[in-house]
Design an enzyme around this catalytic site. Structure first.
Site, PDB file in Angstrom:
ATOM      1  N   LYS A  81      30.300 -64.802 -31.696  1.00 23.35           N
ATOM      2  CA  LYS A  81      29.772 -66.134 -32.044  1.00 23.35           C
ATOM      3  C   LYS A  81      28.249 -66.122 -31.998  1.00 23.35           C
ATOM      4  CE  LYS A  81      29.349 -69.309 -28.675  1.00 23.35           C
ATOM      5  NZ  LYS A  81      28.062 -69.990 -28.469  1.00 23.35           N
ATOM      6  N   ASN A  82      27.702 -65.572 -30.906  1.00 25.02           N
ATOM      7  CA  ASN A  82      26.249 -65.671 -30.720  1.00 25.02           C
ATOM      8  C   ASN A  82      25.456 -64.726 -31.620  1.00 25.02           C
ATOM      9  OD1 ASN A  82      26.635 -67.719 -28.965  1.00 25.02           O
ATOM     10  ND2 ASN A  82      26.218 -66.551 -27.101  1.00 25.02           N
TER      11      ASN A  82
ATOM     12  N   CYS B 287      21.724 -80.700 -22.126  1.00 24.76           N
ATOM     13  CA  CYS B 287      22.840 -79.769 -22.205  1.00 24.76           C
ATOM     14  C   CYS B 287      23.419 -79.671 -20.809  1.00 24.76           C
ATOM     15  CB  CYS B 287      22.313 -78.418 -22.682  1.00 24.76           C
ATOM     16  SG  CYS B 287      23.539 -77.141 -22.662  1.00 24.76           S
TER      17      CYS B 287
ATOM     18  N   ARG C  91      17.333 -77.163 -21.232  1.00 24.86           N
ATOM     19  CA  ARG C  91      17.175 -76.049 -22.181  1.00 24.86           C
ATOM     20  C   ARG C  91      16.028 -76.346 -23.139  1.00 24.86           C
ATOM     21  NH1 ARG C  91      22.901 -74.122 -24.286  1.00 24.86           N
ATOM     22  NH2 ARG C  91      21.711 -72.253 -24.785  1.00 24.86           N
TER      23      ARG C  91
ATOM     24  N   VAL D 215      12.611 -75.809 -25.650  1.00 24.80           N
ATOM     25  CA  VAL D 215      12.351 -74.910 -26.782  1.00 24.80           C
ATOM     26  C   VAL D 215      10.865 -74.544 -26.857  1.00 24.80           C
ATOM     27  CG1 VAL D 215      14.335 -75.584 -28.184  1.00 24.80           C
ATOM     28  CG2 VAL D 215      12.204 -76.868 -28.404  1.00 24.80           C
TER      29      VAL D 215
ATOM     30  N   ASP E 118      26.742 -65.873 -19.510  1.00 28.85           N
ATOM     31  CA  ASP E 118      27.904 -66.396 -20.252  1.00 28.85           C
ATOM     32  C   ASP E 118      29.238 -65.888 -19.704  1.00 28.85           C
ATOM     33  OD1 ASP E 118      26.196 -67.797 -21.834  1.00 28.85           O
ATOM     34  OD2 ASP E 118      26.274 -66.415 -23.539  1.00 28.85           O
TER      35      ASP E 118
ATOM     36  N   ARG F 253      34.668 -74.325 -29.370  1.00 32.99           N
ATOM     37  CA  ARG F 253      33.328 -74.042 -29.891  1.00 32.99           C
ATOM     38  C   ARG F 253      33.088 -72.543 -29.980  1.00 32.99           C
ATOM     39  NH1 ARG F 253      28.634 -77.832 -27.837  1.00 32.99           N
ATOM     40  NH2 ARG F 253      27.707 -76.463 -29.383  1.00 32.99           N
TER      41      ARG F 253
HETATM   42  N1  EPU Z   1      14.033 -71.189 -22.006  1.00 28.59           N
HETATM   43  C1  EPU Z   1      12.802 -71.774 -21.853  1.00 28.59           C
HETATM   44  N2  EPU Z   1      12.094 -72.108 -22.981  1.00 28.59           N
HETATM   45  C2  EPU Z   1      12.571 -71.884 -24.226  1.00 28.59           C
HETATM   46  C3  EPU Z   1      13.829 -71.273 -24.381  1.00 28.59           C
HETATM   47  C4  EPU Z   1      14.533 -70.935 -23.241  1.00 28.59           C
HETATM   48  O1  EPU Z   1      12.347 -72.002 -20.736  1.00 28.59           O
HETATM   49  O2  EPU Z   1      11.869 -72.213 -25.203  1.00 28.59           O
HETATM   50  C5  EPU Z   1      14.806 -70.795 -20.813  1.00 28.59           C
HETATM   51  C6  EPU Z   1      16.200 -71.433 -20.753  1.00 28.59           C
HETATM   52  O3  EPU Z   1      16.153 -72.731 -20.209  1.00 28.59           O
HETATM   53  C7  EPU Z   1      16.960 -70.439 -19.912  1.00 28.59           C
HETATM   54  C8  EPU Z   1      16.359 -69.104 -20.330  1.00 28.59           C
HETATM   55  O4  EPU Z   1      15.082 -69.420 -20.901  1.00 28.59           O
HETATM   56  O5  EPU Z   1      16.706 -70.652 -18.535  1.00 28.59           O
HETATM   57  C9  EPU Z   1      17.174 -68.316 -21.314  1.00 28.59           C
HETATM   58  O6  EPU Z   1      17.561 -69.153 -22.404  1.00 28.59           O
HETATM   59  P1  EPU Z   1      17.707 -68.586 -23.868  1.00 28.59           P
HETATM   60  O7  EPU Z   1      16.639 -69.179 -24.730  1.00 28.59           O
HETATM   61  O8  EPU Z   1      17.834 -67.115 -23.849  1.00 28.59           O
HETATM   62  O9  EPU Z   1      19.099 -69.240 -24.316  1.00 28.59           O
HETATM   63  P2  EPU Z   1      19.509 -69.519 -25.823  1.00 28.59           P
HETATM   64  O10 EPU Z   1      18.891 -68.523 -26.687  1.00 28.59           O
HETATM   65  O11 EPU Z   1      19.315 -70.941 -26.128  1.00 28.59           O
HETATM   66  C10 EPU Z   1      21.596 -67.949 -25.871  1.00 28.59           C
HETATM   67  C11 EPU Z   1      23.071 -68.094 -26.026  1.00 28.59           C
HETATM   68  C12 EPU Z   1      23.651 -68.753 -24.787  1.00 28.59           C
HETATM   69  C13 EPU Z   1      23.305 -67.891 -23.567  1.00 28.59           C
HETATM   70  C14 EPU Z   1      21.781 -67.692 -23.475  1.00 28.59           C
HETATM   71  C15 EPU Z   1      21.363 -66.745 -22.361  1.00 28.59           C
HETATM   72  C16 EPU Z   1      23.386 -68.352 -28.408  1.00 28.59           C
HETATM   73  C17 EPU Z   1      23.783 -69.215 -29.541  1.00 28.59           C
HETATM   74  N3  EPU Z   1      23.355 -68.915 -27.198  1.00 28.59           N
HETATM   75  O12 EPU Z   1      21.075 -69.265 -25.728  1.00 28.59           O
HETATM   76  O13 EPU Z   1      25.072 -68.768 -24.971  1.00 28.59           O
HETATM   77  O14 EPU Z   1      23.769 -68.496 -22.391  1.00 28.59           O
HETATM   78  O15 EPU Z   1      21.297 -67.148 -24.722  1.00 28.59           O
HETATM   79  O16 EPU Z   1      21.945 -65.499 -22.533  1.00 28.59           O
HETATM   80  O17 EPU Z   1      23.120 -67.176 -28.584  1.00 28.59           O
HETATM   81  C18 EPU Z   1      27.254 -69.530 -24.699  1.00 28.59           C
HETATM   82  O18 EPU Z   1      27.622 -68.771 -25.620  1.00 28.59           O
HETATM   83  O19 EPU Z   1      28.083 -70.094 -23.930  1.00 28.59           O
HETATM   84  C19 EPU Z   1      25.832 -69.782 -24.481  1.00 28.59           C
HETATM   85  C20 EPU Z   1      25.386 -70.859 -23.840  1.00 28.59           C
END
Ligand code: EPU
Length: 423
Positions: free
Chosen positions: A22-23, A115, A120, A122, A309, A401
């Site tokens: 999925k990811n 969330c 979370r 960006v 995850d 999902r």
């Molecule tokens: N973070 C920030 N600033 C940002 C982005 C992230 O502080 O701009 C922080 C987050 O709050 C978190 C950490 O950095 O503490 C890591 O977050 P990351 O950005 O890596 O998460 P993501 O890219 O939004 C993906 C997966 C998630 C998985 C995380 C961590 C996808 C679609 N989602 O999310 O998957 O938990 O990486 O490995 O790839 C799931 O599949 O259940 C899921 C939540």
């Protein structure tokens, strides 16, 4: 709304195929926005998150169709505004931002909302895109990024307080493929899903090196073209079924896995006393459940560390593993919603400050429980497999999902589960 009833006590046997990731699928689908040509993507799991992404691509003007596991996407004539109604349903929709900006020189995406697994932000995505020359404005809950004269390569450090960002790395990498000059991403996420996206982009004609490491170098090109790609196996779905097999299995076989991506999960399951054997090619594994098991200590970490995850599912396994286990989530320290529900089933868990301390009990007992997010719901299903009685898990849409036909796969392995309408 569906719910799942799991009648505990059945032994799992036999073999299933693990679905495509999925990811990996989500950013790869978004990357089709980078070209006007046809892209064919195979092994896209049929889960609601990939369906949302397909709907977003269609709303942006893409011509997208799915037939079984294959998605054909042609994003010839697209608009730059991702509709709020679709974007708000899935946080990962943020990964259309990089490709739209690169292709159109402008994009409007609504800010993702709260969330349940924690805050979370960006900020890192925006920091990266700003470094490539985008101007950022916030208005009415939307982010507008503009780069009238195109994007320019830059050196960017994407490390945040919780480590690297997966989708942030994806967004910047996708935008940089069409930027002028060279982009270097330091502290990049090294997850296999980022590497799969980079492989997809390189086949489209991008020039990316270093994906899968902490330093990614992207040399911008003028345009990208259409290709065919097969998505990597879903390591989290594989890990979830490995945990199910460790809890209730008798030699369960998982096909279409990738051993290299499963090292940390395999190590944790083996530390708790079970055995996982892979074939020589590393794409099939057999999980041998052991009666002699022990608690383990787990700290989630960016890849190749133990994945956040798989934290909830491992907590469910350890809830009935003798001894004390300590599970710390450094990536999402608030991701422990499943523990309250597991405690309702009789688990002995104390959560404090991003850490769960689990005292393994002999058996859990069925209770009506509520899924709160994707992986938490998987944890409840696992716990229910060996619980005494019939567990009703409501809000099943969370599990839909990200797990392709989970009830059918469990039935194939001999679990006693029913999906019913929840009125
Ligand atoms: N973070 C920030 N600033 C940002 C982005 C992230 O502080 O701009 C922080 C987050 O709050 C978190 C950490 O950095 O503490 C890591 O977050 P990351 O950005 O890596 O998460 P993501 O890219 O939004 C993906 C997966 C998630 C998985 C995380 C961590 C996808 C679609 N989602 O999310 O998957 O938990 O990486 O490995 O790839 C799931 O599949 O259940 C899921 C939540």
């Amino acid at each position: 709304m569906d719910k799942l009833i799991v009648h505990g006590g059945a032994t799992l046997r036999g073999a299933i195929n693990i679905s495509g990731s999925k990811n990996a699928s989500l950013p790869i689908l978004a990357a089709t926005l980078l070209t006007a040509e046809d892209c064919i993507i195979r092994r896209v799991p049929d889960v609601s998150d990939t369906n949302y992404m397909i709907q977003i691509l269609s709303a942006l003007g893409g011509d997208v169709e799915r037939s079984s596991g294959t998605v054909r996407a042609t994003c010839a004539d697209i608009v730059d505004h991702a509709p709020y109604e679709l974007v708000r349903r899935m946080r990962a929709s943020i990964c259309v931002m990089g490709p739209l900006l690169a292709r159109k020189g402008r994009c409007v995406v609504s800010l993702p909302g709260g969330c349940v697994i924690g805050d979370r932000p960006v900020d890192l995505h925006l920091r990266g895109l700003e470094a490539l020359g985008a101007k950022i404005e916030f208005e009415g809950g939307n982010i507008t990024l503009t780069a009238k004269d195109g994007l320019r390569g830059a050196e960017i450090d994407l490390r945040g307080t919780h480590g690297p960002t997966v989708l942030g790395t994806d967004n910047v990498m996708m935008a940089a493929t069409l930027a002028e000059g060279i982009t270097i991403i330091e502290s990049a996420a090294a997850e296999p899903e980022v590497l799969d996206l980079a492989n997809f982009l390189n086949s489209m004609g991008a020039k990316i090196t270093g994906a899968g490491t902490r330093r990614i170098v992207i040399e911008g090109v003028k345009e990208l073209h259409g290709i065919e790609h097969t998505v990597i196996p879903d390591r989290i779905e594989a890990g979830t079924f490995m945990a199910a097999a460790a809890l209730a299995g008798d030699g369960v076989i998982l096909r279409r896995v990738c051993r290299d991506h499963l090292k940390a999960i395999t190590a944790a399951i083996e530390q708790s006393g079970h055995r996982v054997d892979f074939n020589e090619a590393g794409d099939i594994c057999t999980v041998h459940r052991s009666e002699i098991t022990r608690g383990v200590n787990i700290v989630t970490a960016p890849y190749p560390g133990y994945p956040t995850d798989m934290q909830a599912q491992m907590t469910a396994l350890l809830a009935t593993t003798p001894g004390i286990s300590v599970i710390k989530d450094t990536i999402f320290p608030q991701r422990f919603m499943h523990c309250a529900e597991l405690k309702r089933m009789g688990a002995d868990i104390r959560v404090d400050n991003g850490t769960a301390v689990v005292h393994g009990v002999a058996q859990l007992s069925a209770a009506p429980v509520m899924a709160s997010d994707l992986r938490a719901s998987a944890a409840l299903v696992l716990a229910a497999l060996t619980a005494k009685g019939s567990t009703e898990i409501s809000r099943l849409y969370h599990i839909d999902r990200g797990y392709e036909h989970i009830d059918e796969k469990l039935l194939m392995l001999g679990a006693d589960v029913e999906r019913v309408k929840d009125h």
